[in-house]
Design an enzyme around this catalytic site. Structure first.
Site, PDB file in Angstrom:
ATOM      1  N   LYS A  37     -29.414 100.679  55.841  1.00 57.47           N
ATOM      2  CA  LYS A  37     -29.472 100.593  57.109  1.00 57.47           C
ATOM      3  C   LYS A  37     -28.277 101.931  57.324  1.00 57.47           C
ATOM      4  O   LYS A  37     -27.455 101.372  56.287  1.00 57.47           O
ATOM      5  CB  LYS A  37     -28.866  99.665  57.701  1.00 57.47           C
ATOM      6  CG  LYS A  37     -28.948  99.770  59.528  1.00 57.47           C
ATOM      7  CD  LYS A  37     -30.229  98.792  59.890  1.00 57.47           C
ATOM      8  CE  LYS A  37     -30.926  98.481  61.527  1.00 57.47           C
ATOM      9  NZ  LYS A  37     -32.307  98.336  61.740  1.00 57.47           N
ATOM     10  N   ASP A  83     -31.418 102.733  66.458  1.00 52.71           N
ATOM     11  CA  ASP A  83     -31.531 101.687  65.792  1.00 52.71           C
ATOM     12  C   ASP A  83     -30.974 101.567  67.392  1.00 52.71           C
ATOM     13  O   ASP A  83     -31.337 102.203  68.053  1.00 52.71           O
ATOM     14  CB  ASP A  83     -30.673 101.033  65.059  1.00 52.71           C
ATOM     15  CG  ASP A  83     -30.760  99.166  65.173  1.00 52.71           C
ATOM     16  OD1 ASP A  83     -31.973  98.499  64.696  1.00 52.71           O
ATOM     17  OD2 ASP A  83     -29.807  98.650  65.348  1.00 52.71           O
TER      18      ASP A  83
HETATM   19  N1  GLU Z   1     -34.438 100.238  63.754  1.00 50.47           N
HETATM   20  C1  GLU Z   1     -35.601  99.348  64.004  1.00 50.47           C
HETATM   21  C2  GLU Z   1     -35.766  98.227  62.606  1.00 50.47           C
HETATM   22  O1  GLU Z   1     -35.127  97.337  62.450  1.00 50.47           O
HETATM   23  C3  GLU Z   1     -36.563 100.414  63.005  1.00 50.47           C
HETATM   24  C4  GLU Z   1     -36.279 101.385  62.268  1.00 50.47           C
HETATM   25  C5  GLU Z   1     -37.233 102.313  61.311  1.00 50.47           C
HETATM   26  O2  GLU Z   1     -37.908 102.648  62.250  1.00 50.47           O
HETATM   27  O3  GLU Z   1     -37.099 102.499  60.059  1.00 50.47           O
HETATM   28  O4  GLU Z   1     -36.344  97.923  62.221  1.00 50.47           O
END
Ligand code: GLU
Length: 457
Positions: free
Chosen positions: A137, A177
């Site tokens: 992340k 996100d």
């Molecule tokens: N931000 C989204 C999550 O919390 C998607 C992340 C992504 O597609 O890599 O899973």
């Protein structure tokens, strides 16, 4: 035999206590990370009792320590030619199952604790999808609110000018996100491509369809949530038809959760943004919400300009006072505390499922579990977004595009499988109906087995 099991169980508990107390000491200033870790660690006791080899390999102490954390300066010029400085992050937590994978969050609350909790959850969520993706992340404390398009572009370019050296289609694949959608991903992608001088489409997901993006990615988290809840409802011989639903948030996850819930015959009566919430007793007019949020980027209170009979209330927490059959928190972390959970229970809510990451605090989760609410935790229920990101990576590797229906059918299968695996793991490890334990265990076992196979490093 019984004695052996009891010994194993107490050894497992001791081991988890030991790892968690060290984690608390080392990360005492990171409450969100400790919260996410506590929820996961203590649900794993039955696994360690049955798999002493995980203790031998000291899997737990290894899995709570990120592979690496990158933190960097992002300097950019605003529209008044002033130089602004923000902090950027990428947490590469675990790549046993595939390249690090997870979104980027732009929000003033972003700090190392928030990044680590999100990346940690992502490991197990991504494992649950059955797709070859590890956990990561990133993001920044940059606040996109009120910024011009040009400022957003310059910020994204400055952010990528540092981030590019840490990522790649087989290394680490960011996406969106909170605060990062297709527009931001487009700016990030353009800068990556310019710097690298090659078209490595699979380095980022959430790109717009037509130039690298997948059809169905935008809808995936919200639709996936509703496919997951449909399974939960089926389990109890229920369906969405005529159910009253409250959805918090009005971003990408909330909008497409509302769309699919309505398509299944539910009446969605409320949604919110960070300033307040709207209540429309006749059912939310989603076209209006889309116009406000997707086209105008305006506040949710302007809903009243289109639907004067609706109500607007300042503040977000009051939304949980609205009686509903199904509550879907799709805004942000810790938006439901113990009190809000008790209000939901008193109002007769029977299902809660999380579109956001960690929207229920630990007290709220304990209330659900003790009071017969059937609860779908985020790492299972909201995994549809990242699952379709993995499908986007697959399309990019294959240099082709799939139809919306093909993606959507795969998403439905993935969400069903996640539900079944979580349910079965809960049963197998002695807590039937507890999808928190079930999803944590189902995700963890896949990663732990990979770690055992890779050996110690
Ligand atoms: N931000 C989204 C999550 O919390 C998607 C992340 C992504 O597609 O890599 O899973």
């Amino acid at each position: 035999m019984t004695t052996v099991l009891v010994t194993n169980e107490s050894r497992a508990k001791e081991y988890i206590d030991e790892v968690f107390s060290q984690l608390k000491q080392k990360n005492s200033h990171q409450p969100e990370f400790l919260q996410a870790a506590e929820e996961i660690l203590f649900s794993l006791a039955p696994v360690f009792a049955q798999h002493p080899e995980y203790i031998e390999h000291n899997i737990l102490a290894r899995i709570v320590e990120p592979d690496r954390i990158v933190s960097f300066r992002v300097a950019w010029q605003d529209d008044n030619n002033q130089v602004q400085v923000n902090r950027g992050y990428r947490v590469q937590f675990n790549n046993v199952i595939g390249p690090y994978k997870g979104g980027l969050r732009y929000h003033p609350t972003v700090n190392e604790s928030i990044m680590k909790f999100l990346a940690f959850e992502q490991i197990f969520k991504n494992a649950l999808t059955g797709q070859p993706i590890g956990g990561g992340k990133g993001g920044s404390d940059f606040n996109p609110k009120g910024k011009s398009d040009a400022e957003i572009m310059r910020f994204c370019q400055a952010f990528m000018t540092e981030l590019y050296r840490h990522i790649g289609p087989d290394v680490d694949v960011p996406a969106g996100d909170i605060g990062v959608g297709a527009r931001e991903v487009g700016f990030l992608w353009g800068q990556y491509k310019r710097i690298r001088g090659s078209y490595e489409a699979g380095v980022l997901t959430g790109k717009k369809p037509g130039y690298g993006g997948s059809l169905g990615r935008k809808e995936a988290t919200g639709y996936g949530l509703i496919y997951f809840v449909a399974e939960m409802l089926r389990e109890k011989n229920e369906s969405f038809l005529n159910k009253t639903v409250v959805v918090s948030g009005s971003g990408n996850v909330a909008i497409y959760a509302i769309e699919k819930a309505q398509a299944y015959g539910a009446k969605v009566v409320a949604c919110s943004d960070s300033a307040g919430y709207i209540y429309d007793s006749e059912g939310i007019d989603l076209a209006v919400v889309k116009e406000i949020k997707e086209l105008k980027g305006d506040r949710i209170k302007t809903y009243l300009n289109y639907r004067p009979n609706a109500e607007y209330h300042e503040g977000c927490t009051g939304i949980w006072n609205i009686p509903c059959d199904i509550a879907l928190p799709c805004a942000t972390q810790n938006e439901i505390n113990g009190d809000a959970a008790r209000t939901l229970i008193a109002n007769g809510t029977k299902f809660v499922a999380e579109g956001a990451n960690m929207p229920s605090d630990l007290e709220a989760i304990n209330e659900y579990l003790a009071n017969d609410i059937y609860f779908g935790p985020g790492k299972a229920a909201n995994a549809g977004g990242v699952a379709v990101s993995a499908l986007e990576m697959a399309q990019n590797s294959g240099r082709n595009y799939w139809s919306f229906n093909k993606v959507d059918e795969k998403l439905q299968d993935i969400m069903k499988d996640i539900y079944t695996e979580s349910k079965e793991a809960a049963e197998k490890y002695g807590t039937p109906g507890n999808l928190v334990v079930g999803s944590n265990i189902a995700g963890f076992v896949k990663v732990a087995n990979g770690m055992v196979a890779e050996g110690v490093y």
